[in-house]
Design a protein around this motif. Structure first.
Motif, PDB file in Angstrom:
ATOM      1  N   ALA A  53      24.860  -4.872  52.021  1.00  0.00           N
ATOM      2  CA  ALA A  53      24.658  -3.421  51.961  1.00  0.00           C
ATOM      3  C   ALA A  53      25.746  -2.749  51.129  1.00  0.00           C
ATOM      4  O   ALA A  53      25.474  -1.823  50.348  1.00  0.00           O
ATOM      5  N   ALA A  54      26.992  -3.225  51.282  1.00  0.00           N
ATOM      6  CA  ALA A  54      28.099  -2.647  50.501  1.00  0.00           C
ATOM      7  C   ALA A  54      27.909  -2.911  49.016  1.00  0.00           C
ATOM      8  O   ALA A  54      28.148  -2.034  48.171  1.00  0.00           O
ATOM      9  N   VAL A  55      27.480  -4.127  48.673  1.00  0.00           N
ATOM     10  CA  VAL A  55      27.247  -4.459  47.256  1.00  0.00           C
ATOM     11  C   VAL A  55      26.121  -3.599  46.690  1.00  0.00           C
ATOM     12  O   VAL A  55      26.223  -3.069  45.576  1.00  0.00           O
ATOM     13  N   GLU A  56      25.031  -3.445  47.459  1.00  0.00           N
ATOM     14  CA  GLU A  56      23.910  -2.618  46.992  1.00  0.00           C
ATOM     15  C   GLU A  56      24.365  -1.185  46.717  1.00  0.00           C
ATOM     16  O   GLU A  56      23.977  -0.580  45.721  1.00  0.00           O
ATOM     17  N   GLN A  57      25.191  -0.646  47.599  1.00  0.00           N
ATOM     18  CA  GLN A  57      25.662   0.726  47.433  1.00  0.00           C
ATOM     19  C   GLN A  57      26.504   0.877  46.171  1.00  0.00           C
ATOM     20  O   GLN A  57      26.312   1.812  45.385  1.00  0.00           O
ATOM     21  N   VAL A  58      27.447  -0.028  45.963  1.00  0.00           N
ATOM     22  CA  VAL A  58      28.323   0.063  44.788  1.00  0.00           C
ATOM     23  C   VAL A  58      27.535  -0.141  43.504  1.00  0.00           C
ATOM     24  O   VAL A  58      27.751   0.563  42.510  1.00  0.00           O
ATOM     25  N   LEU A  59      26.605  -1.088  43.490  1.00  0.00           N
ATOM     26  CA  LEU A  59      25.784  -1.313  42.296  1.00  0.00           C
ATOM     27  C   LEU A  59      24.960  -0.063  41.973  1.00  0.00           C
ATOM     28  O   LEU A  59      24.814   0.317  40.802  1.00  0.00           O
ATOM     29  N   ARG A  60      24.454   0.569  43.011  1.00  0.00           N
ATOM     30  CA  ARG A  60      23.657   1.776  42.797  1.00  0.00           C
ATOM     31  C   ARG A  60      24.527   2.907  42.239  1.00  0.00           C
ATOM     32  O   ARG A  60      24.159   3.590  41.280  1.00  0.00           O
ATOM     33  N   LEU A  61      25.694   3.111  42.811  1.00  0.00           N
ATOM     34  CA  LEU A  61      26.589   4.174  42.353  1.00  0.00           C
ATOM     35  C   LEU A  61      27.124   3.896  40.941  1.00  0.00           C
ATOM     36  O   LEU A  61      27.379   4.824  40.178  1.00  0.00           O
ATOM     37  N   ALA A  62      27.298   2.607  40.623  1.00  0.00           N
ATOM     38  CA  ALA A  62      27.809   2.242  39.296  1.00  0.00           C
ATOM     39  C   ALA A  62      26.721   2.244  38.238  1.00  0.00           C
ATOM     40  O   ALA A  62      27.006   2.071  37.045  1.00  0.00           O
ATOM     41  N   GLY A  63      25.472   2.431  38.643  1.00  0.00           N
ATOM     42  CA  GLY A  63      24.377   2.471  37.675  1.00  0.00           C
ATOM     43  C   GLY A  63      23.983   1.111  37.159  1.00  0.00           C
ATOM     44  O   GLY A  63      23.360   0.996  36.105  1.00  0.00           O
ATOM     45  N   VAL A  64      24.348   0.036  37.887  1.00  0.00           N
ATOM     46  CA  VAL A  64      23.984  -1.318  37.474  1.00  0.00           C
ATOM     47  C   VAL A  64      22.513  -1.564  37.818  1.00  0.00           C
ATOM     48  O   VAL A  64      22.056  -1.248  38.922  1.00  0.00           O
ATOM     49  N   GLU A  65      21.785  -2.107  36.844  1.00  0.00           N
ATOM     50  CA  GLU A  65      20.379  -2.443  37.074  1.00  0.00           C
ATOM     51  C   GLU A  65      20.312  -3.648  38.010  1.00  0.00           C
ATOM     52  O   GLU A  65      20.634  -4.774  37.627  1.00  0.00           O
ATOM     53  N   ARG A  66      19.921  -3.404  39.270  1.00  0.00           N
ATOM     54  CA  ARG A  66      19.987  -4.444  40.283  1.00  0.00           C
ATOM     55  C   ARG A  66      18.820  -5.414  40.173  1.00  0.00           C
ATOM     56  O   ARG A  66      17.678  -5.008  40.029  1.00  0.00           O
ATOM     57  N   ILE A  67      19.140  -6.694  40.243  1.00  0.00           N
ATOM     58  CA  ILE A  67      18.125  -7.753  40.253  1.00  0.00           C
ATOM     59  C   ILE A  67      18.265  -8.507  41.566  1.00  0.00           C
ATOM     60  O   ILE A  67      19.365  -8.929  41.947  1.00  0.00           O
TER      61      ILE A  67
END
Length: 497
Positions: free
Chosen positions: A402-416
Motif C-alpha cells: 500500500a505504501a509503494v502504491e501511494q508513493v508511485l501514484r504521488l510521483a506520477g509513475v505509470e504503475r504496472i
C-alpha cells in the motif's frame, strides 16, 4: 626642526645618508651575490658562517656554483627572471630558518645583471616568534587543504558499487574492467540514471592510473562562455577580473590521471575543436597564454544522447566522435535488468539509512514485487527517489504494498502490476518465484540453461543474425561467439541460416 640639526633637507642628501646607513647595517648581515646566470660570485664574512650548516667546508665549494644547487629552496632565480625584489621572505633549509631579502641589481642600461641576497635575521625563532608561528600554521593549513583536495579527486566507487548479477550487468562490468586496463578513451552510452558516472569512477579505480587524480566536468552544468577556461585554465591576467596568479584547468588538474566528461553531447562546437587537439597532441594552451602545456590525461566520456545522430545533423564533430568512440560501452536501462532490482533496493535502502542515520526499513515481499514490475524510465535515480520517499513515510519500519502504491501514484509513475502470485526474492527474476524442486540443483547448470533459452529466443527473433542477437541481449559479439562455441551451436546455426 632646530637650526643646529645635522639632518639634511634635500632629497639627494637624504638618499645618500639612507644608502650609507643601510650599507653600514647590511655589513653585519649575511650577504650573497649571484650573477645573471644565477651563479654565486661572492659572499661576505658573515655568510661564510652558514657554510658548514649548508654542508660546505670550503668557500670554493660554494662560490662559483649555481645558487639553486648550493642553497635549498632559494628564490634568487625568480628575482633574476622577473626583475622584481622579494623584500621579506622566510627561507627554510637544512641550515635553519632565515628572514631574507632579495634585491635585483641593474646595470647602466637598466637590465638586471645580478641579485643580492641578504640574511636579515638568522635566528628568527626568538626575535620573530609570532611571524614564525603564523607561517607554521599557514603551512599546516595548506597541507591539510592539499590532502582534502587529493581525497576529493580520488575515485569514489569501484565495480562492487555497480550492483547487479543479471547477464546485462555482468557483461557491462566485464567490458568496463577490460577497458580499465587500456589507455584508450572510453565512451559510456546509456540513458540518464543508469550508473555511467559510477562506472567511470570504477574504471579509474581499477586502472594503472588509480593513484592519480580523477577529475570530472559536466558539460550541461558549465556555461558555454566558461567551458574553455574550465577545460584549459587561465593565464595570469588573461582578462579583466582574472586571477593574477592564473588558474589551472581540468586537464592540468587531471594530469597523470583520468578526466571524466559527463553529458558529452552538450559540448559546444567551439570547445570540441580544442578538445580534439588536446586528445591528439596531449597539449593544451591556457586561455590568454601562448605557452603550450603538456598533459597526460586518459578520457572517459559519457552521454545519454545519440552521438551518431548528432554527427549526421552537424551538431557534433565527426573526427572527435571517432576519437572518443574507441571503446564504447552500452549501459543498459533498469527495465532491461529487472532481475537486479531486489539487490538494488537492498543496497539503496542501506545507503539511504546510513546517510539519514536511521534504521534500514524492512521491505515486504508484495512491495518488492511491485517495485520490480515497474519500467523505471528514470532508471536507478528514479528508483532511489521512490525509496527515499518510502523511507521518510515509513513509521513502523516496514514498507508494504500500500505504501509503494501511494508513493508511485504521488510521483506520477505509470504503475504496472506484477504477475499474480509473484513473491519477490532478492536477486531472482519474477518468472523464477515460488518453491520448486527444479531449482534444487547446481546453480551453474541453471544459469547455463537460462542463458541458452535467452540466446535461442533472440536467435529466432533476429533470424540467426548474431550481431543483432548480441545487441538485443546487451553483450559483446565475442562473448556471444564464445558461448555458441562452448554449446556446440555454431555449425547448427550456420546450417540453418
Amino acid at each position: 626642526m632646530p637650526a643646529d640639526s645635522p639632518l639634511p633637507r634635500d632629497a639627494q642628501s637624504i638618499l645618500a645618508l639612507a644608502a650609507r646607513s643601510s650599507f653600514d647595517w647590511f655589513s653585519g648581515a649575511g650577504l650573497l651575490l649571484v650573477d645573471r646566470q644565477a651563479r654565486v660570485v661572492w659572499i661576505n664574512e658573515r655568510y661564510r658562517d652558514f657554510l658548514p650548516a649548508l654542508g660546505f667546508e670550503r668557500e670554493e665549494d660554494f662560490v662559483g656554483h649555481p645558487v639553486s644547487s648550493v642553497v635549498q629552496n632559494t628564490q634568487m632565480h625568480r628575482v633574476l627572471e622577473t626583475g622584481k625584489p622579494i623584500l621579506i621572505d622566510l627561507l627554510v633549509n637544512k641550515a635553519g630558518t632565515f628572514v631574507v631579502s632579495r634585491i635585483p641589481l641593474r646595470g647602466d642600461d637598466g637590465q638586471v645583471i645580478g641579485v643580492l641576497g641578504i640574511v636579515l635575521f638568522d635566528n628568527p625563532g626568538t626575535t620573530l616568534q609570532p611571524l614564525i608561528s603564523k607561517f607554521a600554521r599557514l603551512e599546516q593549513d595548506l597541507d591539510a587543504a592539499r590532502r582534502e583536495l587529493a581525497t576529493q579527486r580520488r575515485a569514489k566507487y569501484t565495480f562492487a558499487s555497480f550492483v547487479g548479477t543479471s547477464a546485462a550487468a555482468q557483461e557491462v562490468k566485464r567490458q568496463a574492467r577490460r577497458a580499465a586496463q587500456t589507455p584508450s578513451p572510453v565512451l559510456l552510452l546509456g540513458e540518464t540514471g543508469t550508473g555511467k558516472e559510477l562506472l567511470a569512477h570504477a574504471i579509474h579505480a581499477t586502472s594503472p592510473r588509480a593513484g592519480r587524480p580523477f577529475v570530472s566536468v559536466n558539460m550541461a552544468a558549465v556555461p558555454e562562455a566558461l567551458l574553455e577556461a574550465e577545460f584549459f585554465g587561465v593565464a595570469p591576467g588573461a582578462y579583466t577580473g582574472a586571477d593574477r596568479k592564473g588558474r589551472d584547468g581540468k586537464f592540468k588538474l587531471a594530469d597523470g590521471g583520468t578526466l571524466f566528461l559527463d553529458e558529452l553531447g552538450d559540448m559546444p562546437m567551439a570547445v570540441q575543436v580544442k578538445l580534439l587537439r588536446a586528445l591528439q597532441d596531449g597539449e593544451i594552451e591556457p586561455l590568454g597564454s601562448n605557452r603550450i602545456v603538456r598533459c597526460d590525461v586518459r578520457v572517459v566520456a559519457a552521454t545519454s544522447r545519440d552521438l551518431a545522430r548528432l554527427v549526421r545533423e552537424g551538431q557534433f564533430r565527426e573526427d572527435l566522435y571517432y576519437r572518443l568512440n574507441v571503446l564504447p560501452i552500452h549501459v543498459p536501462p533498469l527495465r532491461e535488468r529487472q532481475a537486479d532490482i531486489p539487490l538494488l533496493v537492498e543496497a539503496l535502502n542501506e545507503d539511504i539509512a546510513a546517510r539519514g542515520a536511521q534504521p534500514q526499513p524492512e521491505m515486504g515481499r508484495d512491495a518488492l514485487a511491485l517495485l520490480q514490475a515497474q519500467p523505471w524510465r528514470g532508471n536507478i535515480r528514479e528508483l532511489r527517489n521512490v525509496l527515499e520517499q518510502l523511507s521518510l513515510r515509513s513509521e513502523s519500519g516496514v514498507i508494504d504494498r500500500a505504501a509503494v502504491e501511494q508513493v508511485l501514484r504521488l510521483a506520477g509513475v505509470e504503475r504496472i502490476e506484477p504477475p499474480v502470485a509473484d513473491m519477490a526474492l532478492p536477486g531472482a527474476p519474477l518468472s523464477e518465484q515460488g518453491p520448486s524442486e527444479r531449482w534444487l540443483r547446481p546453480l551453474a547448470e541453471q544459469v547455463r540453461e537460462v542463458e541458452q533459452q535467452a540466446v535461442r529466443a533472440a536467435l529466432r527473433r533476429c533470424g540467426g543474425n548474431r550481431a543483432a542477437v548480441a545487441r538485443l541481449l546487451g553483450m559483446s559479439r565475442a562473448s556471444l561467439y564464445d558461448r555458441l562455441r562452448d554449446w556446440g551451436w555454431v555449425s547448427e546455426i550456420q546450417s540453418n541460416v
